[in-house]
Scaffold this motif. Sequence first.
Motif, PDB file in Angstrom:
ATOM      1  N   ALA A 252     -52.653  20.388 -26.666  1.00 32.28           N
ATOM      2  CA  ALA A 252     -52.580  21.846 -26.826  1.00 32.28           C
ATOM      3  C   ALA A 252     -53.684  22.575 -26.090  1.00 32.28           C
ATOM      4  O   ALA A 252     -53.477  23.678 -25.568  1.00 32.28           O
TER       5      ALA A 252
ATOM      6  N   VAL B 141     -47.853  22.928 -32.901  1.00 37.39           N
ATOM      7  CA  VAL B 141     -47.978  21.584 -32.354  1.00 37.39           C
ATOM      8  C   VAL B 141     -47.418  20.587 -33.358  1.00 37.39           C
ATOM      9  O   VAL B 141     -47.660  20.707 -34.568  1.00 37.39           O
TER      10      VAL B 141
ATOM     11  N   VAL C 280     -46.142  20.374 -27.766  1.00 42.17           N
ATOM     12  CA  VAL C 280     -46.586  21.765 -27.800  1.00 42.17           C
ATOM     13  C   VAL C 280     -45.366  22.631 -27.515  1.00 42.17           C
ATOM     14  O   VAL C 280     -44.731  22.501 -26.462  1.00 42.17           O
TER      15      VAL C 280
END
Length: 743
Positions: free
Chosen positions: A37, A51, A138
């Motif tokens: 991320a 996430v 992500v």
Amino acid sequence: MRPSLLSVSLALCLSSTAAVAAPDGEPRDFDQIVVTATRTERAISDVPNTVDVIDRARMDTLLVRDIADLFRYEPGITVGSSFGRFGLNDIRIRGLGGNRVRIQTDGIAVPDAFAIGSFSSANRNFVDLETLKRVEVVRGPTSSLYGSDALGGVVSFVTKDPSDYLRDGDTAHVGTKIGFEGANEGLFAGATAAFGGERWSGLAAVSHRQGKETESMGGIGGEGAARTQANPQSSNGRSVLGKLVFAPSDTQRFKLTVEGNEDDVETDVLSSYGFQSLTRATNTQVLGNDHQSRARITFGHELDGLSSALADGVDWQVYRQDSRTRQDSVEVRRVPSGAATIRDRREREFYFDQRSYGLQANARKTFETGSVEHALAYGIDIERTETKQKRDGRRIFLDTGVVTNAMSPDTFPVRDFPISDTTKASLYVQDEIAFAGGAFRLVPAVRVDHYRLEPEVDSIFREDNPATQVADLHETSVSPKLGFVWTFADAWSLYGGYARGFRAPPYNDVNIGFTNFQFGYTAIPNPDLKSETSDGLELGVRYSGDAAYASLSTYYTQYDDFIESTRYTGIDPVSRLMVYQSQNIADARIRGVEFKGGVYFDSFAPALAGWSLRGAAAWSRGEDRITGEALTSVDPLTATLGVAFDQAAWGAELAGRFVGRRDRLPTAPAGSIYFESPGHAVLDLYAHWNFAPGTRLNAGVFNLADRKVWQAGLVPLIAASSATLDRYTAPGRNVAVSLSVDF
């Protein structure tokens, strides 16, 4: 299932968010460390994105064997598939998939997907999940860190290291694993060996897998277009992962990685037997033999504890990656020709090869400006890729023995685009700025990407496209991002921000070329294509306590300049051929709400030790902004809910998957209605037993009630009156089991 399902899921999970501590030593879901991320090690609760993390233990519990198993309980992430021959094909995040989602292994992008016609489909399913220790996803545009192809998000596969096996002073480890899957009568086996010392450590892992076609609940067998049962298949594959690590000191490590993976699938395409209305031929045999492989070698270096004004730590890696897809097809046919019948055998070969070289380097620096803390990350990515695609074939007249390479509309061999060299060079910078002792964190980032396409016209492409003028392409894109995390109360935080994504025009769309005089059309290049872009907004709230965790987020993403491949543009006034060309024509928007949460029940009463509840849900809407039509790639309301009991020696989990009716579809042609896959609920049961030291047995029963269900992501646009709807059903009740032994 109607929206009340979402309300039920939220209520079940949020009603207990004030519960008590989880089992001692067990990490909370939002406390898991992720890297994808922000390109820095951060707990999920500290990143400004939605996430998902699936670790090795969870993959083993869920008996994960392929990417469909991997994301079975992740609403908002869909794995596409096709009936007939080619099977699993792409991973969609929030309704966007294909090459618009970056899939990477240890930071290196896996090869592209490419498909053309009915006999060729190169997918991106190149990773043996048994070699992984963790998967990170992500959601939403991520080009500020990963550049082109991260338009819809990132799926990051992280492979195992020797340190994952060598703990508590161990110097050696040996493990084996075997298993069975009932849905495709699959067998798999693997072995891992690791060693470690003061400076050197290493790992070698090998695996083999084999199976048959994945069953459906279709009841019609035999040959021909009416068949709804899966076509007979035989598959086998193997993989190897090797790592050698040298640590000359406690602050640096050199790592050499070698990875290889290959799969072979043979298919008897019984559904394509019989009379074919388009060609007026009768197929008496249709066979497919598909092979794909990927190999990479990586050398990297990590250095921490630097006393430099520029960096506290750096890491870099250089790599080479090769992939090949070869798909062989055979058709034996009878073709009417006047009063006679011609018998012929058509053999087709499809190749799609990519070779990549690259360098990645990252640096990290922490510093303070007054009371404000900074965690700076910056780096470069450079990659050069050569892409080759070719179709070849021959037609054999069985009565005369004559062989020709002319098979309408092609005279083989042909390339549908020239050999293409692409170079991607980029620089990114991100600063995680912490105010008020870390209670508020602002995360700005920007990435500059330069993309260059250089086509190479060889004799194969030129002979098939004598008048086609191919073009170079140079494109520079700037992708900004601004995220934030605000911890406004104990265990509570607000997060979100803005992110821009882009995808450079693909080589095949820029320089596609083929002409079919028999049917009167031609496809021409388009050097003026613009990059596809996206602008995404997200806002969410998290709770991460000792006893429970929950996240509720909403997002809105607008996509511009989508490229429609080979779009009809009119009639050429000279050749009188219909002209097709890839163009930027589509704009879309996708918006939605996502939830994930869980509860640990340990302190309600001692008798509840080991009990937990987890759930997730996703609701989304997507439409073409030009036509107003719904996007077929966006799933209906989806939710999962599971209750588990876990102790040191054994455990079990009952998990439910719930999907709403797929009732948002584009307008069907006049006189037709598209099939809306009905909502459904499916229950799965898992159990594990550690019956001896280092030995673990996992078992699962899927679709306990043996229900006939259509998974929305696997059903194409098809008429509701079609007699072959059962082709797209999921397997009925089936079992899977695995046994692992570690020494």
